[in-house]
Design a protein around this motif. Structure first.
Motif, PDB file in Angstrom:
ATOM      1  N   ILE A 257       6.274  42.760  36.748  1.00 24.35           N
ATOM      2  CA  ILE A 257       5.399  43.789  37.342  1.00 24.35           C
ATOM      3  C   ILE A 257       6.181  45.070  37.612  1.00 24.35           C
ATOM      4  N   ARG A 258       7.390  44.928  38.173  1.00 24.16           N
ATOM      5  CA  ARG A 258       8.198  46.113  38.474  1.00 24.16           C
ATOM      6  C   ARG A 258       8.524  46.888  37.207  1.00 24.16           C
ATOM      7  N   ASN A 259       8.868  46.192  36.135  1.00 23.51           N
ATOM      8  CA  ASN A 259       9.194  46.848  34.871  1.00 23.51           C
ATOM      9  C   ASN A 259       7.961  47.524  34.266  1.00 23.51           C
ATOM     10  N   ALA A 260       6.781  46.891  34.429  1.00 27.07           N
ATOM     11  CA  ALA A 260       5.532  47.462  33.906  1.00 27.07           C
ATOM     12  C   ALA A 260       5.160  48.746  34.641  1.00 27.07           C
ATOM     13  N   CYS A 261       5.463  48.784  35.949  1.00 28.42           N
ATOM     14  CA  CYS A 261       5.149  49.985  36.739  1.00 28.42           C
ATOM     15  C   CYS A 261       5.941  51.207  36.251  1.00 28.42           C
ATOM     16  N   LYS A 262       7.142  50.946  35.759  1.00 32.42           N
ATOM     17  CA  LYS A 262       7.982  52.046  35.301  1.00 32.42           C
ATOM     18  C   LYS A 262       7.443  52.670  34.010  1.00 32.42           C
ATOM     19  N   THR A 263       6.821  51.840  33.177  1.00 32.70           N
ATOM     20  CA  THR A 263       6.368  52.317  31.858  1.00 32.70           C
ATOM     21  C   THR A 263       4.854  52.433  31.755  1.00 32.70           C
ATOM     22  N   GLY A 264       4.178  52.166  32.886  1.00 25.85           N
ATOM     23  CA  GLY A 264       2.716  52.201  32.849  1.00 25.85           C
ATOM     24  C   GLY A 264       2.124  51.012  32.098  1.00 25.85           C
ATOM     25  N   GLY A 265       2.905  50.009  31.935  1.00 26.85           N
ATOM     26  CA  GLY A 265       2.427  48.804  31.258  1.00 26.85           C
ATOM     27  C   GLY A 265       2.423  48.902  29.758  1.00 26.85           C
ATOM     28  N   ILE A 266       2.964  50.012  29.191  1.00 28.30           N
ATOM     29  CA  ILE A 266       2.991  50.181  27.735  1.00 28.30           C
ATOM     30  C   ILE A 266       4.428  50.512  27.307  1.00 28.30           C
ATOM     31  N   PRO A 267       5.100  49.607  26.552  1.00 24.36           N
ATOM     32  CA  PRO A 267       4.635  48.244  26.240  1.00 24.36           C
ATOM     33  C   PRO A 267       4.897  47.310  27.403  1.00 24.36           C
ATOM     34  N   LEU A 268       4.143  46.204  27.458  1.00 18.99           N
ATOM     35  CA  LEU A 268       4.354  45.202  28.492  1.00 18.99           C
ATOM     36  C   LEU A 268       5.451  44.244  28.031  1.00 18.99           C
ATOM     37  N   GLN A 269       6.533  44.230  28.750  1.00 19.15           N
ATOM     38  CA  GLN A 269       7.658  43.366  28.401  1.00 19.15           C
ATOM     39  C   GLN A 269       7.812  42.276  29.463  1.00 19.15           C
ATOM     40  N   LEU A 270       7.687  41.049  29.031  1.00 22.13           N
ATOM     41  CA  LEU A 270       7.822  39.926  29.961  1.00 22.13           C
ATOM     42  C   LEU A 270       9.278  39.762  30.370  1.00 22.13           C
ATOM     43  N   GLN A 271       9.497  39.521  31.647  1.00 17.62           N
ATOM     44  CA  GLN A 271      10.833  39.311  32.183  1.00 17.62           C
ATOM     45  C   GLN A 271      10.974  37.837  32.602  1.00 17.62           C
ATOM     46  N   TYR A 272      12.108  37.230  32.255  1.00 20.72           N
ATOM     47  CA  TYR A 272      12.325  35.810  32.561  1.00 20.72           C
ATOM     48  C   TYR A 272      13.517  35.649  33.489  1.00 20.72           C
ATOM     49  N   ARG A 273      13.424  34.604  34.323  1.00 19.16           N
ATOM     50  CA  ARG A 273      14.569  34.281  35.166  1.00 19.16           C
ATOM     51  C   ARG A 273      15.695  33.724  34.294  1.00 19.16           C
ATOM     52  N   GLN A 274      16.915  34.012  34.728  1.00 17.04           N
ATOM     53  CA  GLN A 274      18.068  33.503  33.989  1.00 17.04           C
ATOM     54  C   GLN A 274      18.063  31.972  34.049  1.00 17.04           C
ATOM     55  N   PRO A 275      18.096  31.279  32.908  1.00 14.13           N
ATOM     56  CA  PRO A 275      18.042  29.814  32.945  1.00 14.13           C
ATOM     57  C   PRO A 275      19.247  29.224  33.664  1.00 14.13           C
TER      58      PRO A 275
END
Length: 585
Positions: A394-412
């Protein structure tokens, strides 16, 4: 399962197979190939006529797939030439696996029937032996009763004669004693012992006494006794002594007649007993032969299945296996080829393997090491899924307006999977334990947390150092030679207590615990509570049982107790161990 998911699964497996044989196929290339296949199928569906030749249709589809795979995956001319062969090889192997599973199920059913028949035959022989002993005892008892009844009926008059003779002898002895006869035989002489016996013995006992070795000497003394009285002109004594001698002769003749008739009657009764026992033996032998014939028919069915399985391997695979003409096959497809070549050997019961056959399997394991590692590493690591980090996305999407939407994953989380292997090395378990050690030695670097190994018969030994040696087979031989097994009987209680008391730290949420043994505890304590603790503390717990399932929980087997807390799996052959390792995750 839908056609799309089956196709996707086939593609993933084939790409893994290519990567094991010198290719380098990425996930992006897999997606590209899948897209191209979908587009070709759509166009094909639009152009396909209702009536078509199935074989020709399948060949065209295979050729299309090969062209797509060559475009997407092949990077060199050599790979372009090699890929069609690998495709056909892999496709045939997949078909063989499908058919083989069906054959294996049927084979297992037949083997179960055969094992059941063998057990029934063994039980029949034991039951037959017990029944025969009881029958023989009953028949002999009945024969004795019949003999006694016959003897009493047939010789009652003879016994009366003997009894009357003894009474007359007693009267004559008393008459001689009253008349003051001086030469009356004393008990120290042969005749004296005979006459003394008349006062205490029953008619039958006295008759049997006369049939012994003392009678001839006694009668000789009686003759001298009579002659002595005659010379002294003692007419009364001579007459009494002669009467006694005649009565002794009469008793002996009656007893000889009885003895001869009794022997004949006893022989007849014993003959009847033998006849009935022979009839019983013939019936039991007939039942055993019928069951043996049934076992032989079952074995023929099993042999026929094995023959069909061998015929299922196409000629071009056999040729490819024999030639092994490309270096790309070393450590890759060669591993698969080795298993195809040794398929019958891999299915052989571990307890039946000769030293030479074990050596062949060890060599096959070395050749298959790379393929096994790749398969197991994928299984072990695939369980560590990446978790979606919703907040970071969500934080990353706010920076770009959701375009493109990049999914962020927790470090395994770092993978720390480790193996704790506990081996029963008594009896038939030792071969499975040796084979498992050899397999895991070639896979030790698959487990980030390492492998810890324990062996026992009735005492626990930490033999983890075997995993650090180069020649594992020699190391296993030396270690197992040191651990006492002769004259020692399995006892799971003491090793389990030692394992939990001294090595409790080995069992964590990262630990895969594997026990190998037949779970036969010789009526000792099971230590169920400790085994439950080990199982609950471990990430997962398996028990590889070296006996077929129908023998579990029989006699001193306590497989059912341990099976409550660990998954109980039969491992009777090398193939069973390989199947377990391939599915391990």
């Amino acid at each position: 399962m839908t056609q799309a998911s089956e196709q996707n699964g086939f593609l993933i497996e084939f790409c893994d197979f290519l990567n094991q044989n010198g290719f380098s196929v990425s996930s992006r290339q897999q997606i590209s190939a899948l897209d191209m296949i979908s587009q070709v199928e759509i166009e094909s569906d639009q152009q396909t006529e209702k009536q078509s030749d199935g074989k020709k249709d399948q060949k065209e589809k295979d050729d299309t797939l090969i062209r797509i795979f060559n475009v997407v995956f092949s990077k060199t001319p050599e790979q372009t030439i090699l890929l069609p062969k690998l495709f056909h090889y892999f496709q045939t192997s997949q078909e063989k696996i499908t058919h083989k599973k069906e054959e294996e199920e049927q084979h297992q059913i037949l083997q179960g029937i055969k094992s059941d028949l063998n057990k029934r035959l063994k039980d029949l022989k034991a039951e037959s032996k017990s029944e025969r002993e009881k029958l023989e005892a009953r028949l002999k008892k009945e024969a004795d009763q019949k003999f006694d009844q016959w003897l009493e009926h047939e010789f009652s008059k003879s016994f009366d004669k003997v009894e009357n003779s003894l009474r007359l002898i007693g009267q004559l002895q008393k008459k001689l004693e009253e008349s003051g006869f001086q030469n009356f035989p004393q008990a120290g002489t042969e005749l004296g012992q005979v006459l003394e016996k008349t006062k205490t013995a029953s008619p039958q006992a006295f008759g049997n006494f006369l049939l012994g070795s003392q009678y001839p000497a006694a009668m000789e003394q009686a003759s001298l006794w009579i002659l002595d009285s005659f010379q002294k002109n003692d007419q009364a004594a001579c007459t009494s002594q002669g009467a006694i001698s005649d009565l002794l002769i009469l008793i002996r003749l009656e007893m000889e007649k009885m003895k001869s008739a009794s022997a004949q009657k006893r022989g007849e009764l014993n003959g009847e007993v033998r006849k009935q026992l022979a009839h019983f033996d013939a019936e039991q032998s007939k039942r055993a032969r019928a069951m043996a014939d049934e076992i032989q028919k079952t074995q023929k069915s099993i042999d026929e299945i094995v023959r069909k399985q061998k015929e299922m391997v196409p000629d071009f695979i056999k040729k490819l296996t024999a030639q092994n003409h490309r270096p790309e096959f070393d450590g890759g497809t060669s591993a698969v080829q080795s298993f195809l070549m040794d398929d019958e050997l891999l299915q052989t019961n571990l307890t039946s393997l000769s030293a030479e056959e074990q050596k062949q399997i060890y060599e096959a394991i070395k050749k298959n090491a790379l393929a096994l590692k790749t398969r197991m590493r994928r299984n072990i690591q695939s369980t560590e899924r990446r978790a979606l980090d919703v907040g970071a996305t969500i934080r990353n999407a706010c920076k770009t307006g959701g375009i493109p939407l990049q999914l962020q994953y927790r470090q395994p989380r770092p993978n720390k999977t480790r193996i704790v292997l506990v081996l029963d090395i008594s009896g038939s378990c030792i071969r499975a334990s040796q084979m498992m050690l050899t397999l895991l030695h070639s896979l030790v670097d698959v487990f980030p947390g390492g492998i810890q190994v324990f062996a026992f018969v009735n005492s626990l030994y930490d033999i983890s150092h075997i995993m650090e040696t180069e020649d594992v087979n020699e190391a296993v031989r030396q270690v197992f030679a040191i651990i006492p097994t002769r004259g020692v009987y399995s006892d799971y209680s003491k090793p389990l207590r030692t394992l939990w008391k001294e090595h409790r730290q080995a069992f964590t949420s990262e630990t895969m615990t594997i026990f190998i043994g037949d779970a036969r505890n010789n009526r000792n304590e099971s230590c169920e509570g400790i085994f439950k603790q080990i199982s609950r503390t471990s990430k997962v717990c398996w028990w590889l049982n070296t006996e077929p399932p129908h023998e579990w929980n029989t006699a001193d087997s306590i497989a059912g107790i341990y099976g409550q807390y660990a998954r109980m799996i039969p491992v009777l052959s090398t193939q069973d161990l390989l199947n377990f390792l391939k599915a391990l995750h």
